[in-house]
Scaffold this motif. Structure first.
Motif, PDB file in Angstrom:
ATOM      1  N   UNK A 118      16.360  24.899 -70.687  1.00 13.51           N
ATOM      2  CA  UNK A 118      16.820  24.560 -69.339  1.00 13.51           C
ATOM      3  C   UNK A 118      16.220  25.563 -68.366  1.00 13.51           C
ATOM      4  N   UNK A 119      15.652  25.048 -67.302  1.00 18.30           N
ATOM      5  CA  UNK A 119      15.038  25.880 -66.266  1.00 18.30           C
ATOM      6  C   UNK A 119      15.783  25.652 -64.955  1.00 18.30           C
ATOM      7  N   UNK A 120      16.054  26.753 -64.252  1.00 20.26           N
ATOM      8  CA  UNK A 120      16.783  26.618 -62.995  1.00 20.26           C
ATOM      9  C   UNK A 120      16.310  27.668 -62.005  1.00 20.26           C
ATOM     10  N   UNK A 121      16.398  27.301 -60.739  1.00 18.14           N
ATOM     11  CA  UNK A 121      16.102  28.268 -59.676  1.00 18.14           C
ATOM     12  C   UNK A 121      17.236  29.263 -59.516  1.00 18.14           C
TER      13      UNK A 121
ATOM     14  N   UNK B 284      20.299  31.699 -61.133  1.00 21.77           N
ATOM     15  CA  UNK B 284      20.625  32.484 -62.320  1.00 21.77           C
ATOM     16  C   UNK B 284      21.880  32.011 -63.038  1.00 21.77           C
ATOM     17  N   UNK B 285      22.793  31.376 -62.309  1.00 26.48           N
ATOM     18  CA  UNK B 285      24.082  31.026 -62.909  1.00 26.48           C
ATOM     19  C   UNK B 285      24.111  29.646 -63.580  1.00 26.48           C
ATOM     20  N   UNK B 286      23.082  28.837 -63.420  1.00 28.25           N
ATOM     21  CA  UNK B 286      23.006  27.512 -64.036  1.00 28.25           C
ATOM     22  C   UNK B 286      24.261  26.678 -63.744  1.00 28.25           C
TER      23      UNK B 286
ATOM     24  N   UNK C 183      23.683  21.322 -62.565  1.00 25.61           N
ATOM     25  CA  UNK C 183      22.723  20.603 -63.395  1.00 25.61           C
ATOM     26  C   UNK C 183      21.663  19.866 -62.602  1.00 25.61           C
ATOM     27  N   UNK C 184      21.951  19.556 -61.339  1.00 26.47           N
ATOM     28  CA  UNK C 184      20.967  18.864 -60.504  1.00 26.47           C
ATOM     29  C   UNK C 184      19.806  19.778 -60.141  1.00 26.47           C
ATOM     30  N   UNK C 185      20.009  21.080 -60.225  1.00 27.35           N
ATOM     31  CA  UNK C 185      18.954  22.030 -59.880  1.00 27.35           C
ATOM     32  C   UNK C 185      18.131  22.434 -61.101  1.00 27.35           C
ATOM     33  N   UNK C 186      18.391  21.792 -62.228  1.00 28.52           N
ATOM     34  CA  UNK C 186      17.721  22.173 -63.467  1.00 28.52           C
ATOM     35  C   UNK C 186      16.596  21.214 -63.848  1.00 28.52           C
ATOM     36  N   UNK C 187      15.619  21.767 -64.535  1.00 26.79           N
ATOM     37  CA  UNK C 187      14.566  21.000 -65.195  1.00 26.79           C
ATOM     38  C   UNK C 187      14.736  21.252 -66.691  1.00 26.79           C
ATOM     39  N   UNK C 188      14.158  20.398 -67.517  1.00 28.50           N
ATOM     40  CA  UNK C 188      14.328  20.519 -68.961  1.00 28.50           C
ATOM     41  C   UNK C 188      12.987  20.359 -69.678  1.00 28.50           C
ATOM     42  N   UNK C 189      12.835  21.124 -70.759  1.00 29.06           N
ATOM     43  CA  UNK C 189      11.725  20.976 -71.693  1.00 29.06           C
ATOM     44  C   UNK C 189      12.317  20.822 -73.087  1.00 29.06           C
ATOM     45  N   UNK C 190      11.798  19.886 -73.867  1.00 29.97           N
ATOM     46  CA  UNK C 190      12.191  19.752 -75.272  1.00 29.97           C
ATOM     47  C   UNK C 190      11.076  20.349 -76.115  1.00 29.97           C
ATOM     48  N   UNK C 191      11.480  21.165 -77.084  1.00 31.34           N
ATOM     49  CA  UNK C 191      10.519  21.867 -77.933  1.00 31.34           C
ATOM     50  C   UNK C 191      10.703  21.455 -79.386  1.00 31.34           C
ATOM     51  N   UNK C 192       9.584  21.289 -80.111  1.00 31.35           N
ATOM     52  CA  UNK C 192       9.688  20.998 -81.541  1.00 31.35           C
ATOM     53  C   UNK C 192       9.909  22.313 -82.293  1.00 31.35           C
ATOM     54  N   UNK C 193       9.967  22.249 -83.614  1.00 30.41           N
ATOM     55  CA  UNK C 193      10.251  23.440 -84.418  1.00 30.41           C
ATOM     56  C   UNK C 193       9.181  24.516 -84.296  1.00 30.41           C
ATOM     57  N   UNK C 194       7.970  24.111 -83.908  1.00 27.68           N
ATOM     58  CA  UNK C 194       6.888  25.087 -83.721  1.00 27.68           C
ATOM     59  C   UNK C 194       6.844  25.638 -82.305  1.00 27.68           C
TER      60      UNK C 194
END
Length: 181
Positions: free
Chosen positions: A150-153, A155-157, A160-171
């Motif tokens: 989860x990425x946010x501008x 610090x307190x998260x 959720x509307x201010x967040x971006x997301x990345x999904x990562x595999x096991x590597x």
């Protein structure tokens, strides 16, 4: 069903400014509808109902149809609608993106009383934030077996509307991302 609480929250936030909150699929068909009891007859007369289809080809210029084409938050205020019977409505919409950044649906808020572009700009921000929260909820569910960053501008998260997301595999490779990411 898990997105309905967000739709209910949006409806409650805008209860003094809008009478209807609708969710459509990527083809413009209304799949969820929330309104107050006082406007049900008017919605029925205007065919603003679950199952109705709001593409540009079917309805002319409407917020939902325009959003399907332009894929960005926008407002169609009163007389800007193509159909004269919709001239008393204002629709403010935001796209909802799903897997691989493809359009999954449109969140629509409809006001049935006189309004203007200034007020609709404020409403547009609220609708866009709700659409982002719905996107993030579905992203998290799609990737419940992956690590989600989860990425946010902020610090307190807290929003959720201010967040971006990345999904990562096991590597640790990026396998999916929300449009803001």
């Amino acid at each position: 069903a898990a997105l309905f609480p967000e739709i209910d929250r949006l409806f409650q936030r805008l209860v003094d400014h809008a009478e209807v909150v609708m969710l459509s699929d990527a083809q413009g068909a209304v799949v969820h509808f929330r309104s107050g009891a006082a406007v049900v007859d008017r919605c029925s007369n205007l065919r603003v109902l679950p199952g109705s289809i709001w593409t540009e080809e079917r309805q002319g210029t409407t917020g939902l149809g325009l959003c399907l084409r332009e894929q960005r938050p926008l407002s169609v205020v009163m007389g800007e609608h193509f159909a004269t019977q919709l001239g008393g409505l204002s629709c403010t919409v935001a796209p909802i993106f799903g897997a691989e950044g493809k359009l999954a649906g449109v969140l629509n808020v409809t006001s049935m009383h006189h309004t203007d572009h200034v007020l609709q700009a404020v409403v547009r921000g609220l609708v866009a934030n709700s659409a982002r929260r719905i996107e993030n909820l579905f992203f998290d569910r799609r990737h419940d077996r992956h690590r989600v960053l989860r990425l946010s501008r902020h610090d307190d998260f807290c929003d959720g509307a201010a967040e971006a997301r990345l999904a990562l595999d096991d590597a640790g490779r990026v396998i999916d991302a929300t449009p803001p990411a």
